[in-house]
Design a protein around this motif. Structure first.
Motif, PDB file in Angstrom:
ATOM      1  N   VAL A 233      28.126 -25.627  18.887  1.00 13.96           N
ATOM      2  CA  VAL A 233      28.374 -25.117  20.442  1.00 13.96           C
ATOM      3  C   VAL A 233      28.335 -26.458  21.283  1.00 13.96           C
ATOM      4  N   ASP A 234      27.769 -27.398  21.084  1.00 10.10           N
ATOM      5  CA  ASP A 234      27.636 -28.496  21.953  1.00 10.10           C
ATOM      6  C   ASP A 234      28.910 -29.221  21.747  1.00 10.10           C
ATOM      7  N   ASP A 235      29.624 -29.433  20.394  1.00 12.19           N
ATOM      8  CA  ASP A 235      30.902 -30.080  20.127  1.00 12.19           C
ATOM      9  C   ASP A 235      31.858 -29.459  20.849  1.00 12.19           C
ATOM     10  N   LEU A 236      31.791 -28.028  21.003  1.00 15.45           N
ATOM     11  CA  LEU A 236      32.951 -27.359  21.675  1.00 15.45           C
ATOM     12  C   LEU A 236      32.893 -27.741  23.123  1.00 15.45           C
TER      13      LEU A 236
ATOM     14  N   GLY B 219      38.525 -24.481  19.274  1.00 15.00           N
ATOM     15  CA  GLY B 219      38.919 -26.148  19.346  1.00 15.00           C
ATOM     16  C   GLY B 219      40.355 -26.259  19.029  1.00 15.00           C
ATOM     17  N   GLY B 220      40.937 -25.269  18.688  1.00 19.68           N
ATOM     18  CA  GLY B 220      42.318 -25.235  18.231  1.00 19.68           C
ATOM     19  C   GLY B 220      42.819 -26.336  17.248  1.00 19.68           C
ATOM     20  N   ASP B 221      44.160 -26.928  17.191  1.00 21.91           N
ATOM     21  CA  ASP B 221      44.580 -28.097  16.269  1.00 21.91           C
ATOM     22  C   ASP B 221      43.871 -29.182  16.222  1.00 21.91           C
ATOM     23  N   THR B 222      43.011 -29.642  17.291  1.00 20.23           N
ATOM     24  CA  THR B 222      42.038 -30.919  17.278  1.00 20.23           C
ATOM     25  C   THR B 222      41.268 -30.734  16.282  1.00 20.23           C
ATOM     26  N   VAL B 223      40.630 -29.548  15.889  1.00 19.79           N
ATOM     27  CA  VAL B 223      39.504 -29.649  15.031  1.00 19.79           C
ATOM     28  C   VAL B 223      40.098 -29.572  13.542  1.00 19.79           C
ATOM     29  N   LEU B 224      41.253 -29.498  13.197  1.00 19.54           N
ATOM     30  CA  LEU B 224      41.897 -29.524  11.903  1.00 19.54           C
ATOM     31  C   LEU B 224      41.678 -30.947  11.301  1.00 19.54           C
ATOM     32  N   PHE B 225      41.196 -31.876  12.066  1.00 21.66           N
ATOM     33  CA  PHE B 225      41.139 -33.429  11.808  1.00 21.66           C
ATOM     34  C   PHE B 225      39.930 -33.586  11.188  1.00 21.66           C
ATOM     35  N   SER B 226      39.550 -34.308  10.065  1.00 20.47           N
ATOM     36  CA  SER B 226      38.327 -34.468   9.385  1.00 20.47           C
ATOM     37  C   SER B 226      37.543 -35.497  10.328  1.00 20.47           C
TER      38      SER B 226
ATOM     39  N   HIS C 171      37.032 -35.008  13.405  1.00 18.23           N
ATOM     40  CA  HIS C 171      36.159 -34.080  14.218  1.00 18.23           C
ATOM     41  C   HIS C 171      35.229 -33.401  13.516  1.00 18.23           C
ATOM     42  N   PRO C 172      34.114 -33.712  14.501  1.00 16.87           N
ATOM     43  CA  PRO C 172      32.573 -32.954  13.832  1.00 16.87           C
ATOM     44  C   PRO C 172      32.676 -31.507  13.864  1.00 16.87           C
ATOM     45  N   LEU C 173      33.548 -30.610  14.553  1.00 12.58           N
ATOM     46  CA  LEU C 173      33.706 -29.347  14.391  1.00 12.58           C
ATOM     47  C   LEU C 173      34.249 -28.799  12.910  1.00 12.58           C
TER      48      LEU C 173
END
Length: 361
Positions: free
Chosen positions: A222-225, A312-319, A321-323
């Motif tokens: 939640v904090d990451d988002l 988070g969408g496509d941003t969080v597909l990358f390793s 990103h903490p999510l």
């Protein structure tokens, strides 16, 4: 090859802080903390890294062994204040009586944090004339066997999607001697220690540990988002995620879900702990409530993380990103047998007032 795990430098710092001794009896130099202290510690660590928290959960709850082993054996295992223990609750070992103990062979899966342990343990079927010895109820007789980690071979089977840093590979031993005093059963034996912590349900404590990791991981998601939402503008939109009504609604629902699950979790823990402190028997309903609360916390937390991941969408597909890691860790935690789908059925039978095998409660 030794499985990847929490680095020894980190494990030593955790050991020096006492994280692995919260459940070890005071008579052995342990902290013998109230369960809430252990769970809040694990939950807090999980907000930084779920794998590190999982390692602490496993080795902290393994400290229960100190309350069941013969005193001299317990002192040998836990006499060193930096001693770390761990093991497997899968009954894949085979133990044949020999002299004043057993000859043990076996291979166990899911041995989290094994690379940093000085002592390991595995549940083993007791053999008689080469065949499993049966209890009065017709089930195989099993005991936990505790042995020096140096006697085990660690096997790197841990190529997984989530909780990668727990090093939960296999371990194997071949025909090693385990004295009787280094064995115990959580089902048939009573703890040698009489403090309230050892009247608290052992299996409930294990399940709660998984829930603590999940709750901390979800809170961090939640904090990451929230950190992402203030700056990210979805493709084709002039508004940030934070300014979009759909995001606000999803976040509010997730927050309510997480707080509700956490409240039930600590309510069930608190009620059982109060009973243990009063010296009362913790009955079937309370034991089932602990398992239910832990299962609900773990699975609700995974759903909360999923919602944050989708927002988070496509941003969080990358390793990077903490999510991405939060998502994988959340669903890895749901696979543990203590909070797996059959736990719903187990708690439901108790709620229905039906005859229930309470051995694992």
């Amino acid at each position: 090859m030794v499985p990847d795990a929490l680095p020894w430098s980190g494990a030593r710092q955790f050991a020096e802080a006492g994280f692995f001794r919260t459940v070890v009896p005071r008579s052995l130099g342990g902290l013998e903390c109230a369960p809430e202290v252990t769970m809040v510690t694990i939950e807090t660590l999980a907000q930084a890294d779920a794998s590190a928290a999982w390692c602490v959960m496993v080795s902290a709850t393994a400290g229960l062994s100190g309350a069941y082993l013969e005193p001299s054996a317990a002192r040998e295992v836990y006499g060193d204040p930096l001693s770390i223990t761990g093991g497997s609750n899968t009954p894949t070992g085979r133990a044949q009586a020999a002299g004043d103990g057993f000859r043990l062979s076996g291979r166990w899966p899911w041995v989290s944090h094994s690379a940093n342990c000085l002592w390991l343990k595995g549940i083993s079927v007791l053999l008689a004339d080469g065949k499993p010895r049966l209890r009065d109820d017709g089930r195989p007789d099993v005991r936990m066997m505790v042995f020096p980690a140096a006697q085990a071979t660690l096997i790197d089977t841990w190529q997984v999607a989530g909780l990668e840093g727990t090093g939960s590979g296999d371990m194997e031993v071949t025909d090693i001697a385990v004295p009787e005093g280094f064995t115990y059963s959580l089902v048939s034996d009573k703890p040698r220690e009489d403090g309230p912590l050892y009247r608290f349900p052992a299996f409930g404590l294990l399940a709660l540990g998984i829930g603590a990791v999940a709750l901390g991981n979800a809170r961090a998601a939640v904090d990451d988002l929230l950190e992402l939402a203030g700056s990210k503008k979805p493709q084709g939109s002039r508004r940030t995620l934070a300014e979009r009504g759909m995001s606000q609604s999803e976040l509010a629902q997730a927050e309510a879900m997480l707080r509700s699950a956490r409240a039930f979790y600590y309510e069930a823990l608190g009620e059982a702990w109060q009973m243990a402190n009063r010296g009362e028997e913790i009955g079937l309903e309370q034991r089932a409530a602990l398992r239910l609360a832990a299962t609900h916390a773990t699975r609700t937390s995974a759903d909360v993380v999923r919602r944050m991941y989708e927002l988070g969408g496509d941003t969080v597909l990358f390793s990077s990103h903490p999510l991405q890691r939060r998502f994988r860790d959340a669903y890895a935690a749901t696979q543990h047998m203590m909070i797996a789908p059959p736990s719903w059925e187990l708690a439901g039978r108790v709620l229905m007032g039906l005859p229930t095998d309470a051995a694992m409660l």
